[in-house]
Scaffold this motif. Structure first.
Motif, mmCIF file in Angstrom:
data_model
loop_
_atom_site.group_PDB
_atom_site.id
_atom_site.type_symbol
_atom_site.label_atom_id
_atom_site.label_comp_id
_atom_site.label_asym_id
_atom_site.label_seq_id
_atom_site.Cartn_x
_atom_site.Cartn_y
_atom_site.Cartn_z
ATOM 1 N N UNK A 341 0.790 -1.220 0.000
ATOM 2 C CA UNK A 341 0.000 0.000 0.000
ATOM 3 C C UNK A 341 0.821 1.268 0.000
ATOM 4 N N UNK A 342 2.049 1.217 -0.537
ATOM 5 C CA UNK A 342 2.894 2.411 -0.522
ATOM 6 C C UNK A 342 2.370 3.510 -1.438
ATOM 7 N N UNK A 343 1.560 3.139 -2.405
ATOM 8 C CA UNK A 343 0.997 4.117 -3.330
ATOM 9 C C UNK A 343 -0.132 4.926 -2.690
ATOM 10 N N UNK A 344 -0.649 4.452 -1.546
ATOM 11 C CA UNK A 344 -1.910 4.944 -1.014
ATOM 12 C C UNK A 344 -1.789 6.337 -0.420
ATOM 13 N N UNK A 345 -2.850 7.134 -0.581
ATOM 14 C CA UNK A 345 -2.941 8.392 0.140
ATOM 15 C C UNK A 345 -3.463 8.110 1.544
ATOM 16 N N UNK A 346 -3.687 9.150 2.321
ATOM 17 C CA UNK A 346 -4.058 8.952 3.720
ATOM 18 C C UNK A 346 -5.369 8.194 3.872
ATOM 19 N N UNK A 347 -6.375 8.560 3.080
ATOM 20 C CA UNK A 347 -7.681 7.892 3.189
ATOM 21 C C UNK A 347 -7.568 6.415 2.827
ATOM 22 N N UNK A 348 -6.879 6.122 1.732
ATOM 23 C CA UNK A 348 -6.714 4.733 1.315
ATOM 24 C C UNK A 348 -5.924 3.939 2.341
ATOM 25 N N UNK A 349 -4.936 4.553 2.957
ATOM 26 C CA UNK A 349 -4.147 3.850 3.981
ATOM 27 C C UNK A 349 -5.017 3.522 5.186
ATOM 28 N N UNK A 350 -5.909 4.423 5.572
ATOM 29 C CA UNK A 350 -6.820 4.129 6.679
ATOM 30 C C UNK A 350 -7.773 2.997 6.308
ATOM 31 N N UNK A 351 -8.202 2.959 5.060
ATOM 32 C CA UNK A 351 -9.053 1.844 4.619
ATOM 33 C C UNK A 351 -8.287 0.528 4.702
ATOM 34 N N UNK A 352 -7.047 0.538 4.262
ATOM 35 C CA UNK A 352 -6.195 -0.650 4.408
ATOM 36 C C UNK A 352 -6.154 -1.097 5.878
ATOM 37 N N UNK A 353 -5.916 -0.145 6.756
ATOM 38 C CA UNK A 353 -5.783 -0.437 8.181
ATOM 39 C C UNK A 353 -7.069 -1.030 8.748
ATOM 40 N N UNK A 354 -8.198 -0.415 8.441
ATOM 41 C CA UNK A 354 -9.477 -0.862 9.004
ATOM 42 C C UNK A 354 -9.857 -2.246 8.481
ATOM 43 N N UNK A 355 -9.717 -2.459 7.164
ATOM 44 C CA UNK A 355 -10.102 -3.755 6.611
ATOM 45 C C UNK A 355 -9.123 -4.834 7.054
ATOM 46 N N UNK A 356 -7.865 -4.465 7.236
ATOM 47 C CA UNK A 356 -6.896 -5.429 7.762
ATOM 48 C C UNK A 356 -7.236 -5.806 9.197
ATOM 49 N N UNK A 357 -7.715 -4.846 9.989
ATOM 50 C CA UNK A 357 -8.172 -5.165 11.346
ATOM 51 C C UNK A 357 -9.390 -6.089 11.305
ATOM 52 N N UNK A 358 -10.245 -5.911 10.289
ATOM 53 C CA UNK A 358 -11.372 -6.837 10.135
ATOM 54 C C UNK A 358 -10.871 -8.246 9.866
ATOM 55 N N UNK A 359 -9.791 -8.379 9.088
ATOM 56 C CA UNK A 359 -9.192 -9.688 8.875
ATOM 57 C C UNK A 359 -8.626 -10.257 10.161
ATOM 58 N N UNK A 360 -8.044 -9.378 10.984
ATOM 59 C CA UNK A 360 -7.544 -9.817 12.290
ATOM 60 C C UNK A 360 -8.692 -10.352 13.139
ATOM 61 N N UNK A 361 -9.820 -9.617 13.133
ATOM 62 C CA UNK A 361 -10.991 -10.064 13.889
ATOM 63 C C UNK A 361 -11.560 -11.356 13.323
ATOM 64 N N UNK A 362 -11.478 -11.522 12.008
ATOM 65 C CA UNK A 362 -11.938 -12.767 11.380
ATOM 66 C C UNK A 362 -11.185 -13.963 11.937
#
Length: 509
Positions: A341-362
Motif C-alpha cells: 500500500x505504498x501508493x496509497x494516500x491517507x484515506x486509502x491507507x486508513x481503509x487498508x488499516x481498518x479492513x486489515x483489522x477486520x481480517x484480524x478479527x476474522x
C-alpha cells in the motif's frame, strides 16, 4: 437421468462437510500465527508515523523540505564522514516523514545517521527499532533465522488461502449472514461475527494473502526462474530489473569532483514531475568512475518496479533513464505494491488499516468459535479435554495478550533508560517477555477471569498511552496517534464489558 442427479447431489453434499473439516483445522493450525501476522501487518501500514512517535527527540518540520537542499546537506555530511567510501545513500523524507537519512558502507554492513532535512543538523535520537519491528515481525517473525521465519509465515499464508476458499464453499448464506447479527447467542453470535468480518473484506483478504505469497515467490518456488534463467548473468539482470541497484565499478584512482546535482534534480522533475525523488545513491564519490542515481518514489504508483535516472558523477551526463519494466517484473511490482500500500494516500491507507483489522478479527473469532462450539457440547459433569484447555489458553495469550505486548513495546520505548546498551533490542525483548507472561497468566487463571483481566489490562495500557506521551514528550502533538490509541482502548473495554455480562458454562472453568 435420476441416477445422475442423485450422484451429483451426493457429491455436492459430501463436499461441504469435507471443506468444513479442512476449514476448521487449517484455521486452528495456523490461526495463532496468522492473528499475529494480521495485527502487526495492520499496524505496519502506519510504521513511518509510529517510528516518528518513538523518536520524540526529532521535532516536527516547520516547512516542507526541498529534496535538492536535503540531498546537498546529506552529501556534504557524507563528504566529511566517509569521503572515500564506495557508496553513499541518501533517503529523502516524504509527506509522512520528518527525517532524512545518510548511509554509507562500513565493512560488511552499513552506518546510518539521521539529520534535519531543512538545516542539515545531525539528530541523535534514542535507539529504537520503531515501527519497523512490527513490519519485519509480520513476515519474518523474530529470534528465527530470516529464511526460516519467512518459510513459517509463507506456510501459514498458504493455509490462510486454503481457509478462505474452503470458507466460501461451506457458507451457503455467507452474504445474507453478513446482514444478520444475533447478540448474546453464544456460538451463533461468534459465527455471525466471523461471517461479518470475513465478508466485509473478502476481496482484500484474498488479495493480501495471495500477494504476500507472490512477494516471496522466488524463495518459495525458485524452479521456474531457475529453468528460464540458466546463467548467473541472466539472474543478476532480473535482480537489477526488480531493484534499483548501483554496484560500484572498480575505482580508477584518479580524483574527480562530483558534478553539481541541481541539474540532475531538474531533469528528474521534468521526467516524473516535481517532488518525486525518493532516494539518491552515489557510487565511488571523488573518483572518475563516480555515478549518481536518482530513484523515483512510489507515491501515486501501484507498481514498485523501480524507476530511476543514472548520471555520470563527473560531468552530470544522463547515462540511463529507466521508466518501465518487463511485463513479468511489472506484474510482480503491482502485487508487491498492492500488498504494501505504498501508493496509497491517507484515506486509502486508513481503509487498508481498518479492513486489515477486520481480517484480524476474522481470525480471532474463528479461533474463539472453535472453543465455544466444543465447550457447549460438554455435559455438566464432563471435564474439558487437555487439547481444548490448551487452545483456550493460547487464544487468550495470542489475542488479548498480543495487544498487551504490543502496547508494552511502546511503553518500553518511553520508559527504558536512554543510555541503556542495546536499547532497541531490549524494547523487542520486553515485547516477548510480556507476551510470554500473558500465556503464563492465562494458564494459571480460570478462562473467563483470564480473558477479563487481560482485556482490562490492554484497555488501561492503551488508554494511558496519550498520558505517557504527554509526560515524556510535552513538545510534540500526535493527535491521530492519541485518538487511535483511545479508540483501540474503547474496543478492548467494550469486549471486556460484554464478556463480563455474558454468563455461559465455560465461565466456570
Amino acid at each position: 437421468m435420476m441416477r445422475k442427479q442423485t450422484t451429483t447431489h451426493l457429491q455436492s453434499s459430501s463436499l461441504r462437510p469435507r471443506m468444513a473439516w479442512l476449514h476448521t483445522w487449517v484455521g486452528l493450525l495456523a490461526g495463532w500465527i496468522l492473528y499475529a501476522m494480521f495485527l502487526t501487518g495492520s499496524v505496519s501500514y502506519f510504521r513511518e508515523e509510529l517510528t516518528q512517535w518513538m523518536h520524540p527527540e526529532i521535532p516536527a518540520l516547520a516547512a516542507t523540505p526541498d529534496a535538492l537542499h536535503t540531498t546537498q546537506h546529506g552529501m556534504q555530511m557524507l563528504q566529511e564522514i566517509a569521503p572515500d567510501n564506495a557508496r553513499w545513500t541518501i533517503e529523502l523524507p516524504d509527506a509522512r516523514g520528518n527525517t532524512a537519512y545518510a548511509t554509507w558502507q562500513a565493512g560488511d554492513g552499513f552506518e546510518r545517521i539521521a539529520y534535519d532535512p531543512l538545516s542539515g543538523k545531525q539528530y541523535t535520537p534514542r535507539d529504537t527499532a520503531g515501527g519497523q519491528f512490527f513490519y519485519y515481525f509480520h513476515f519474518s517473525l523474530h529470534y528465527f533465522p530470516r529464511s526460516l521465519g519467512r518459510w513459517i509465515t509463507g506456510f501459514c499464508a498458504m493455509l490462510m488461502l486454503i481457509g478462505i476458499i474452503s470458507g466460501l464453499i461451506i457458507h451457503k448464506k455467507i452474504f445474507a449472514d453478513f446482514f444478520t447479527f444475533r447478540w448474546s447467542k453464544g456460538q451463533r453470535s461468534w459465527l455471525d461475527a466471523h461471517n461479518a468480518c470475513s465478508v466485509l473484506g473478502l476481496p482484500f483478504h484474498l488479495m493480501i494473502t495471495y500477494t504476500g505469497l507472490v512477494m516471496l515467490m522466488f524463495m518459495y518456488m525458485p524452479w521456474g526462474r531457475d529453468a528460464a534463467l540458466t546463467t548467473p548473468q541472466e539472474r543478476a539482470a532480473l535482480t537489477a530489473e526488480m531493484h534499483a541497484l548501483l554496484t560500484p565499478e572498480t575505482r580508477s584512482g584518479q580524483p574527480a569532483t562530483l558534478a553539481p546535482i541541481a541539474h540532475m534534480f531538474a531533469a528528474a522533475d521534468q521526467q516524473w514531475g516535481p517532488g518525486n525523488v525518493e532516494r539518491v545513491i552515489v557510487s565511488n564519490p571523488g573518483d572518475t568512475t563516480a555515478r549518481i542515481m536518482l530513484v523515483r518514489g512510489n507515491a501515486g504508483r501501484i507498481s514498485v518496479s523501480p524507476h530511476y535516472m543514472l548520471f555520470n558523477g563527473q560531468n552530470g551526463d544522463i547515462l540511463q533513464v529507466k521508466d518501465q519494466a518487463s511485463a513479468a517484473v511489472t506484474s510482480w511490482g503491482v502485487m508487491y505494491g498492492l500488498h504494501l500500500g505504498r501508493y496509497a494516500d491517507t484515506v486509502t491507507r486508513w481503509l487498508y488499516f481498518i479492513i486489515s483489522l477486520a481480517g484480524t478479527a476474522m481470525v480471532a473469532t474463528g479461533l474463539i468459535l472453535w472453543t465455544v462450539k466444543r465447550r457447549q457440547r460438554l455435559n455438566q459433569a464432563e471435564t474439558a479435554a487437555p487439547g481444548l484447555k490448551l487452545v483456550e489458553r493460547m487464544n487468550i495469550a495470542c489475542i488479548a495478550g498480543l495487544s498487551i505486548a504490543m502496547t508494552a513495546y511502546l511503553w518500553g520505548n518511553r520508559l527504558l533508560p536512554l543510555e541503556m546498551a542495546q536499547r532497541s533490542a531490549w524494547e523487542i525483548h520486553l515485547f516477548f517477555i510480556v507476551w510470554g507472561s500473558t500465556l503464563l497468566h492465562a494458564c494459571g487463571r480460570p478462562v473467563r477471569r483470564a480473558w477479563l483481566e487481560q482485556l482490562w489490562l490492554a484497555t488501561a495500557l492503551l488508554a494511558l498511552l496519550p498520558v505517557l506521551d504527554k509526560l515524556t514528550n510535552p513538545h510534540i502533538m500526535f493527535v491521530m496517534f492519541d485518538l487511535t490509541a483511545l479508540a483501540l482502548a474503547a474496543v478492548h473495554g467494550v469486549l471486556a464489558i460484554k464478556m463480563h455480562r455474558t454468563r455461559t458454562r465455560d465461565a466456570q472453568v
